[in-house]
Design an enzyme around this catalytic site. Structure first.
Site, PDB file in Angstrom:
ATOM      1  N   TRP A   1     -35.218   5.065  10.980  1.00  0.00           N
ATOM      2  CA  TRP A   1     -35.312   5.737  12.265  1.00  0.00           C
ATOM      3  C   TRP A   1     -36.051   4.807  13.302  1.00  0.00           C
ATOM      4  CZ3 TRP A   1     -40.166   6.578  14.867  1.00  0.00           C
ATOM      5  CH2 TRP A   1     -39.971   7.482  15.787  1.00  0.00           C
TER       6      TRP A   1
ATOM      7  N   PHE B   1     -29.536  20.354   3.030  1.00  0.00           N
ATOM      8  CA  PHE B   1     -30.599  20.745   2.611  1.00  0.00           C
ATOM      9  C   PHE B   1     -31.027  19.845   1.389  1.00  0.00           C
ATOM     10  CE2 PHE B   1     -29.943  24.783   4.763  1.00  0.00           C
ATOM     11  CZ  PHE B   1     -31.003  24.639   5.663  1.00  0.00           C
TER      12      PHE B   1
ATOM     13  N   PHE C   1     -43.339   6.148   6.818  1.00  0.00           N
ATOM     14  CA  PHE C   1     -44.123   6.742   8.021  1.00  0.00           C
ATOM     15  C   PHE C   1     -45.382   5.946   8.119  1.00  0.00           C
ATOM     16  CE2 PHE C   1     -41.728  10.246   7.535  1.00  0.00           C
ATOM     17  CZ  PHE C   1     -41.885  11.153   8.620  1.00  0.00           C
TER      18      PHE C   1
ATOM     19  N   THR D   1     -30.765  11.195   9.279  1.00  0.00           N
ATOM     20  CA  THR D   1     -31.082  10.035   9.859  1.00  0.00           C
ATOM     21  C   THR D   1     -30.828   8.876   8.675  1.00  0.00           C
ATOM     22  OG1 THR D   1     -32.920  10.700  11.120  1.00  0.00           O
ATOM     23  CG2 THR D   1     -33.154   8.464  10.537  1.00  0.00           C
TER      24      THR D   1
ATOM     25  N   ALA E   1     -25.939  24.980   3.889  1.00  0.00           N
ATOM     26  CA  ALA E   1     -25.931  24.650   2.057  1.00  0.00           C
ATOM     27  C   ALA E   1     -26.863  25.972   1.603  1.00  0.00           C
ATOM     28  CB  ALA E   1     -26.618  23.441   2.069  1.00  0.00           C
TER      29      ALA E   1
ATOM     30  N   LYS F   1     -32.682  13.222   6.133  1.00  0.00           N
ATOM     31  CA  LYS F   1     -31.501  13.067   5.358  1.00  0.00           C
ATOM     32  C   LYS F   1     -30.478  12.560   6.279  1.00  0.00           C
ATOM     33  CE  LYS F   1     -30.242  16.594   3.199  1.00  0.00           C
ATOM     34  NZ  LYS F   1     -29.243  17.142   4.427  1.00  0.00           N
TER      35      LYS F   1
ATOM     36  N   ARG G   1     -21.525  16.474   8.649  1.00  0.00           N
ATOM     37  CA  ARG G   1     -21.263  17.943   9.409  1.00  0.00           C
ATOM     38  C   ARG G   1     -21.624  18.001  10.508  1.00  0.00           C
ATOM     39  NH1 ARG G   1     -25.017  21.524   6.340  1.00  0.00           N
ATOM     40  NH2 ARG G   1     -26.175  19.677   6.357  1.00  0.00           N
TER      41      ARG G   1
ATOM     42  N   LYS H   1     -34.836  23.772  14.096  1.00  0.00           N
ATOM     43  CA  LYS H   1     -34.703  22.511  13.947  1.00  0.00           C
ATOM     44  C   LYS H   1     -34.444  21.272  15.143  1.00  0.00           C
ATOM     45  CE  LYS H   1     -31.888  21.175  10.401  1.00  0.00           C
ATOM     46  NZ  LYS H   1     -30.953  20.980   9.641  1.00  0.00           N
TER      47      LYS H   1
END
Length: 555
Positions: A409, A301, A381, A73, A273, A71, A94, A105
């Site tokens: 990405w 999230f 991907f 990214t 969140a 998200k 944030r 994470k």
């Protein structure tokens, strides 16, 4: 492929004063934190407040899985792509918490070639905002215990102190403690505990305050305990409102950094969140809206948590509304929601993809309930097949949502140009933004609206403790506020094992807390905790720094 931190360390950053000039902020209106970080002076607001508002794009996602969604990214890459299209764009994010950074994470500044920098600083102490929150929160806790120790003039019931302490780390051993041991000089013994800093009401206030004066008013309203006769005790009663507010004199100012492609980004505030409201600060967002043509922001999230709170809490308080919503998903994550283990995601599995797709469908439907246009960003991907991508696209289009494959990405802004074009088109579509509930409705009606409309629950159950608290809050007049649901991020339900789009479940509210300063009630559901723990192999084990100051292992 280089690691995220290696890519970030190779970035050619512009001096932050130059980045500020690019958005119309002079050197006199910034406060430098080194060469590549700055805070925006509060005086700048008076000059820019009458500028027209930019288009606001909210980036959210399906319920997160171990397969990853990307998200942040996507948010960063979309901002870079819009800038490549010669849009005046600002990103608003944030700040990362040290808890998940050292826990599971790792870093939280984007990934690959779609990152905000300086990545190491942002993921570590940054400009000290979280330390200000922690210090203010714990000063208040110390004042409460000190007041009781010195005679308890207000008649605080030690059994009904609701203000715990905080630390910005994952530490399960601190969830429940007894403080004040060691004899009379060390205070009054009582049960208490710690939450993680990002769950603090101080953090929520930092992110919802419109200015320093508003912050002072909100801090003064915080309820920290109840008296022996059941009356609330506030910060104002303890006479420390000014002292607590002055600790935020710098933290309240939005932080300015940049992406790998030098796109300006505000990174300010960071409530979780799942246990808080999950959005960056109102001040950073409103500054961005006055300084750009398009603002790209995100909520924590999945859309059932961060986006719901962004729309029902932040937008309500700040008087803002998004022009479009981007929902991030991956084929891998959708197959996990369909029941495929992480180790088996590489091969095509259309039955699993179809089952998992129901999770994305629910989030699209929810976005439309708010009257907002939705764009689905499918993070690409190498294992994705054209057949799988086509299936996702066809299902989304039938629901009226545009779809774009995102490759930010691997390619940075260049990999998000198609997504950016679709987002700009969505921003021009009809927008009938509306809230899911009326804040004046009864507490249970508001909780039911979120549970049934957004989660898809059959109903809501309450523990005896929650029932009692709700009745007390109604008597005290704290019922006419928005609701902040504390719920697992992994499921639409309050049971993290119910992946995909569960049906027929009930949400269990086990506790309700009042955050009078923030201006909402917190409904804790299921097994959600306000102090996470570390995993067996925390990310901290992979981090290091050499004699030259080079950091490895943040991500």
């Amino acid at each position: 492929m280089k690691s995220d931190v290696e890519i970030a360390q190779a970035a050619v950053m512009k001096p932050i004063a130059e980045v500020a000039r690019g958005i119309g902020i002079s050197e006199e209106e910034i406060e430098l934190y080194g060469k590549y970080k700055a805070k925006i002076s509060l005086h700048a607001w008076e000059r820019i407040k009458n500028n027209p508002d930019a288009k606001l794009v909210l980036v959210t996602a399906i319920n997160p899985t171990p397969a990853g969604e990307g998200k942040t990214t996507t948010t960063v890459g979309l901002g870079d792509a819009l800038r490549r299209m010669e849009k005046k764009v600002l990103i608003a994010l944030r700040e990362p918490s040290l808890g998940p950074c050292f826990g599971v994470k790792g870093g939280a500044a984007g990934g690959g070639y779609a990152q905000i920098v300086p990545m190491e600083d942002i993921n570590l102490h940054f400009t000290g905002d979280f330390h200000a929150v922690t210090t203010a929160h714990n000063l208040l806790a110390a004042v409460i215990d000190n007041h009781i120790h010195h005679g308890n003039e207000l008649g605080i019931d030690p059994r009904r102190i609701t203000w715990r302490r905080v630390v910005d780390l994952n530490d399960r051993a601190l969830r429940s403690i007894i403080c004040g041991l060691g004899g009379k000089v060390n205070g009054v013994p009582r049960e208490s505990g710690f939450d993680i800093t990002v769950a603090s009401e101080m953090m929520a206030i930092l992110c919802l305050a419109s200015d320093l004066e508003d912050m002072k008013r909100r801090i003064g309203r915080i309820i920290v305990a109840y008296t022996y006769d059941g009356q609330p005790v506030t910060v104002e009663n303890l006479q420390v409102t000014g002292a607590l507010t002055l600790l935020f004199k710098d933290a309240i100012k939005p932080n300015l950094v940049q992406t790998l492609e030098n796109t300006p980004a505000f990174v300010h505030g960071g409530p979780f969140a799942n246990i808080a409201h999950g959005c960056n600060s109102v001040m950073a967002t409103k500054y961005a809206l006055k300084l750009a043509d398009v603002v790209v922001t995100e909520a924590g999230f999945g859309a059932d948590l961060g986006a719901e709170k962004f729309l029902n809490i932040k937008c309500r308080f700040a008087g803002i509304k998004p022009s479009a919503v981007v929902i991030v998903a991956t084929v891998r994550a959708l197959k996990m929601h369909g029941g495929v283990p992480k180790s088996d995601l590489a091969g095509e599995n259309f039955p699993a993809l179809e089952r998992g797709m129901n999770n994305l469908v629910k989030h699209i439907e929810n976005t439309q309930k708010y009257g907002l246009p939705a764009v689905v960003a499918v993070n690409a991907f190498p294992t994705d097949t054209q057949a799988e991508l086509s299936y996702v696209r066809e299902k989304c289009v039938v629901l009226g949502a545009e779809v774009a494959v995102s490759e930010v990405w691997a390619k940075g802004g260049d990999g998000g140009l198609v997504l950016a074009e679709k987002v700009l088109q969505a921003c021009e579509r009809e927008n009938q933004f509306r809230f899911i509930y009326n804040e004046q409705d009864p507490i249970k009606d508001k909780i039911a609206a979120i549970a049934k409309e957004i989660y898809g629950a059959a109903g809501v159950q309450y523990t005896a403790v929650a029932e009692k608290t709700i009745q007390e809050l109604i008597k005290l007049g704290f019922d006419k506020t928005p609701i902040c649901m504390a719920k697992t991020q992994y499921s639409l339900s309050d049971d993290m094992t119910k992946i995909g789009r569960p049906q027929g479940f009930f949400i269990t509210v086990r506790e309700v807390r009042v955050a009078a300063g923030a201006g909402f009630l917190i409904a804790l559901t299921g097994e959600i905790m306000t102090m996470p723990g570390l995993p067996k192999r925390p990310a901290a084990e992979r981090m290091d720094i050499d004699n030259e100051g080079t950091i490895v292992g943040i991500f």
